[in-house]
Scaffold this active site. Structure first.
Site, PDB file in Angstrom:
ATOM      1  CE1 TYR A  41     -47.711  28.177  -1.747  1.00  0.00           C
ATOM      2  CE2 TYR A  41     -49.754  28.162  -0.793  1.00  0.00           C
ATOM      3  CZ  TYR A  41     -48.732  27.351  -1.305  1.00  0.00           C
ATOM      4  OH  TYR A  41     -48.295  26.168  -0.756  1.00  0.00           O
ATOM      5  CD1 TRP A  84     -51.090  24.219  -3.218  1.00  0.00           C
ATOM      6  CD2 TRP A  84     -52.041  21.970  -3.902  1.00  0.00           C
ATOM      7  NE1 TRP A  84     -50.763  22.894  -2.516  1.00  0.00           N
ATOM      8  CE2 TRP A  84     -50.748  21.817  -3.511  1.00  0.00           C
ATOM      9  CE3 TRP A  84     -52.752  20.776  -4.884  1.00  0.00           C
ATOM     10  CZ2 TRP A  84     -50.411  19.864  -3.300  1.00  0.00           C
ATOM     11  CZ3 TRP A  84     -51.958  19.830  -3.998  1.00  0.00           C
ATOM     12  CH2 TRP A  84     -51.141  19.096  -4.432  1.00  0.00           C
TER      13      TRP A  84
END
Ligand SMILES: Nc1nc2c(c(=O)[nH]1)N[C@H]1C(S)=C(S)[C@@H](COP(=O)(O)OP(=O)(O)OC[C@H]3O[C@@H](n4cnc5c(=O)[nH]c(N)nc54)[C@H](O)[C@@H]3O)O[C@H]1N2
Ligand SMILES: Nc1nc2c(c(=O)[nH]1)N[C@H]1C(S)=C(S)[C@@H](COP(=O)(O)OP(=O)(O)OC[C@H]3O[C@@H](n4cnc5c(=O)[nH]c(N)nc54)[C@H](O)[C@@H]3O)O[C@H]1N2
Ligand SMILES: [Mo]
Length: 777
Positions: A118, A120
């Site tokens: 996980y 960005w």
């Protein structure tokens, strides 16, 4: 036809904006905001120097203790975060990683590899690290994935059952022009922070929130902000009413506003009958017909610490005015985080304005630049991730639980499942040692897998906690295509500078590994980077053409440096089609309508998420007996000087530190009670950990509430030991690692009590921005 950019303009994209590359005598010298952005993000320009920082990882590195210990040695993982690294050649590093993947997959199967990864990553659509990891591991036969996000864990699980997938809400928020023209009462829970709307996944080239709010205020819109933090919304004086609410109690206020509306007979019976199901069941709860407790203003006032008379009057104003109910995502990043979202949908449905321009609910204006954008919805290039042959998954925020209890049971979305037995963790493009809750607990769980492989750009805590660290390039060092949802531009992100040291693109790293593992064709499909860009662009061009927008040939696009998206002929009005015809445009819920009572959720039988929006006391809040020992509510919001942990080492972020630490905002009277002066180093602590921070006074906080933004690079004296100090101020040293509910298992970081004290004596120096120790192998 999408217009080409003006000739000679060289742009690059980031999650925090679009930037013009400055050159002197052909050499790049820096970045300046794109001239088409009316309100550029101040975070941006500092990225130029940050990407050249000595903290960039120069060469592959392997933890010394990992090299020395066999995979079945139970002490193999113990030294993570404490032992030195050995720098190695790419050849050696790739041999080690490929060998380890082969060994683990052959011995334990693909379901022993956790590749959720996980995070960005960076803005380009091709070099999106998380997508590249997934594609690579799928080419090897699959991996254990995660579902949902830290952003919207509770929301993503709840919303499809009761209204629509989250994606619809993110892409179809009323544009700012519509808000300004129609919304006359903007009732927000958690504001609409300008600092948050500065970013947008993939690109945020035209920042619109500040002008949007100002235009609405000029047009006569009034703003009521329920928030522990006054600065969560900035509108001209006179337009704003701040109601400092206790954190974690918004659901009670929303229920009361709905209850008062129904009791006064002001609810929209026609809308409830034509567009909703379950109103009667919910009304039984609101009016206390089922539990004898009327959820009115008098009931909510002492829970939330707000005046009952004001709630009653506000309910009447909302029914008489075009009202938008706006809910920051932070509210659902909490224990029972489904409830504030569902209650807001219920409240807006009772008012009956869903689908009217500027009316209804928004989830939300504020969290990102996308929501409120007037631009077209044109799906940009997207890297296909392949298919995953492994079924096992976890809700994203259950990573520590998974590593700690292989085979253990957990509930998710109405089904009971088991955690897989993970031997190898692969991560690229995220920083769990900033983003996950209760970091010491994660550090203890992190000792269990046999191997942790990380691609990183910088020597942050995530890299320091790994076994094999592979240096990755940044967006400035590779060719890519940038585009965010409803963004104004699609950018040809041409390489600007050479990578530092021996850093490689994630794609190049995976292509090499895939080759060694016999999966090169599946992973690369025979394309190089430019081949992929042209291919993905071509696919996007087909989708844009279907939406009536023609894109130039790839080579033309690339040479021009990008295109501007043509203006949108229609304003964006969320739920307009559903309102106009709820049968033809039925929602994707079981009934096709908004569900104020959900048979499906009720049938799941979750004690902590019943069939309708309801109030539950959070596990930690200012109204609980736990507050006797830890009397301050800690909010960990998004940082205004960076994107999560990205760019924490930039000059812009560093200039905001207090005594070298992350600032802790606290009310001067709460500080005075503790003998704390502005600028002091303070200890922030509870039973889960202790961190240092720098005291910054803020009179615009509710008493008893302190705020420590996320993103400070974690700097523990001894990872895993809760009595050791995080010298820098990462709030996840202190947060609770328990899911929002058994429905979603979402991140619940905002449910957190702490105490704060002045640090006596000489505070230990921050070491977050030091390189790890290196030894010769
Ligand atoms: N207490 C608390 N915790 C929270 C939150 C909160 O509100 N409170 N919010 C949560 C939320 S909403 C989120 S989204 C998460 C964010 O958590 P993350 O998304 O994990 O945070 P980032 O700092 O953006 O991490 C990205 C990492 O990828 C690296 N990186 C960037 N580009 C590349 C690349 O091209 N290749 C490789 N290999 N690496 C790259 C960066 O250096 C950085 O370390 O945090 C969550 N944590
Ligand atoms: N500059 C910058 N912008 C970002 C990010 C970043 O790292 N930096 N991260 C991005 C990401 S990944 C995401 S998911 C979004 C997140 O967007 P949000 O989750 O909406 O953002 P937060 O800043 O966590 O919280 C918004 C506000 O909610 C308030 N709040 C917290 N708890 C409560 C409560 O119980 N009740 C009420 N009424 N208010 C409360 C806080 O005061 C906070 O300022 O932001 C995005 N925007
Ligand atoms: Mo997020």
């Amino acid at each position: 036809m999408a217009r080409a950019l003006p000739v000679g303009l060289e742009l690059t994209s980031s999650h925090w904006g679009a930037w013009e590359v400055r050159r002197e005598a052909g050499q790049p010298t820096g970045l300046a905001p794109w001239r088409g952005d009316p309100d550029p993000n101040p975070i941006g320009p500092a990225m130029w120097a940050a990407y050249r920082s000595p903290l960039r990882i120069q060469r592959p590195a392997v933890r010394a203790g990992w090299l020395e210990r066999a995979p079945d040695d139970p002490r193999r993982g113990e030294g993570r975060g404490r032992e030195p690294f050995v720098e190695v050649s790419w050849e050696r590093a790739a041999t080690l990683v490929a060998g380890e993947l082969r060994r683990v997959i052959d011995t334990h199967g693909n379901a022993s590899v956790f590749g959720g990864s996980y995070g960005w990553s960076s803005a380009g659509r091709f070099h999106h690290a998380q997508s590249q990891v997934h594609r690579f591991l799928n080419a090897l036969g699959g991996y254990v994935r995660h579902v949902d996000s830290y952003s919207l864990g509770a929301g993503r699980a709840l919303l499809p059952h009761v209204v629509c997938p989250v994606e619809y809400l993110l892409a179809n928020a009323h544009d700012w022009g519509t808000v300004a023209a129609h919304t006359r009462l903007f009732v927000s829970f958690g504001g609409a922070p300008e600092k948050n709307a500065r970013v947008g996944a993939g690109g945020a080239s035209e920042h619109g929130l500040r002008a949007g709010l100002a235009a609405a205020a000029r047009a006569g819109c009034r703003f009521v902000n329920f928030s522990p933090v006054r600065a969560d919304i900035e509108v001209p004086d006179g337009a704003l009413e701040w109601i400092p609410i206790r954190p974690g109690t918004d659901t009670a206020v929303m229920l009361a506003l709905a209850c008062e509306t129904v009791r006064a007979g002001r609810h929209d019976t026609a809308f409830l009958a034509s567009h909703c199901v379950g109103f009667e069941r919910w009304a039984d709860y609101l009016l206390g017909r089922d539990d004898g407790v009327v959820k009115d203003a008098e009931w909510a006032a002492p829970i939330a610490g707000v005046p009952a008379a004001r709630l009653r009057a506000l309910a009447a104003e909302m029914a008489a005015t075009r009202t938008l109910v706006n809910v920051a995502w932070a509210l659902q990043r909490a224990d029972h985080g489904e409830q504030p979202f569902w209650a807001a949908i219920g409240l807006a449905s009772v008012l009956g304005q869903v689908g009217l321009p500027g009316g209804g609910f928004s989830l939300a204006h504020g969290p990102a630049n996308t929501m409120g954008s007037r631009h077209r919805l044109l799906p940009g290039p997207l890297l296909p991730q392949g298919t995953n042959a492994v079924e096992a998954f976890i809700p994203v925020a259950r990573v520590t639980d998974m590593l700690m209890s292989p085979g253990g049971a957990f509930d998710y979305n109405g089904v009971s499942r088991r955690y897989p037995d993970i031997r190898l963790v692969y991560w690229a493009g995220g920083n769990p040692f900033h983003h996950h809750q209760d970091l010491h607990r994660l550090a203890r769980a992190w000792r269990r897998p046999e191997t942790v492989v990380v691609h990183e750009q910088v020597w942050n805590a995530h890299a320091k906690m790994a076994d094999i660290v592979l240096p990755a390039t940044s967006t400035l060092e590779r060719d890519d295509i940038g585009h965010g949802t409803r963004d104004a531009l699609m950018i040809a992100m041409r390489r600007v500078v050479e990578p530092p040291g021996e850093a490689r693109d994630d794609y190049a790293i995976f292509a090499d590994l895939a080759q060694r593992l016999g999966a090169a064709d599946a992973y690369t499909e025979g394309r190089d980077v430019r081949g992929w860009l042209a291919h993905l662009y071509g696919e996007a061009a087909v989708r844009w053409a279907k939406a009536g927008v023609e894109l130039p040939e790839f080579e033309t696009f690339w040479a021009a440096g990008g295109v501007q998206v043509p203006d949108n002929p229609e304003p964006v009005v969320g739920f307009a089609a559903f309102r106009a015809d709820p049968v033809a445009n039925a929602l994707a819920t079981p009934s096709g309508r908004i569900e104020l009572y959900s048979e499906r959720i009720a049938a799941f039988g979750c004690a902590d998420c019943p069939g309708h929006p309801a109030w539950f006391e959070p596990a930690e809040w200012l109204g609980s007996t736990l507050a006797a020992r830890h009397p301050l509510h800690l909010l960990s919001d998004q940082p205004h000087t960076k994107l999560h942990s990205q760019l924490d080492h930039s000059a812009y972020s560093l200039a905001n530190k207090v005594a070298g630490r992350e600032p802790l905002r606290l009310h001067p009277l709460d500080a005075a009670e503790r003998g704390i002066a502005e600028g002091d180093v303070v200890r922030v602590f509870n039973d889960r950990g202790v961190c240092l921070a720098g005291a910054r006074f803020d009179e615009g906080l509710r008493r008893g509430v302190v705020v420590l933004a996320t993103g400070a690079w974690w700097d523990p004296e001894s990872p895993g030991d809760p009595s050791s100090i995080d010298r820098h101020g990462n709030p996840n040293t202190l947060t609770r690692d328990v899911g929002a509910s058994s429905l979603s298992q979402g991140c619940a970081a905002q449910t957190c009590l702490v105490e704060v004290a002045r640090f006596e004596g000489e505070a230990p120096e921050v070491r977050a921005f030091e390189l790890p120790r290196f030894v010769r192998g």
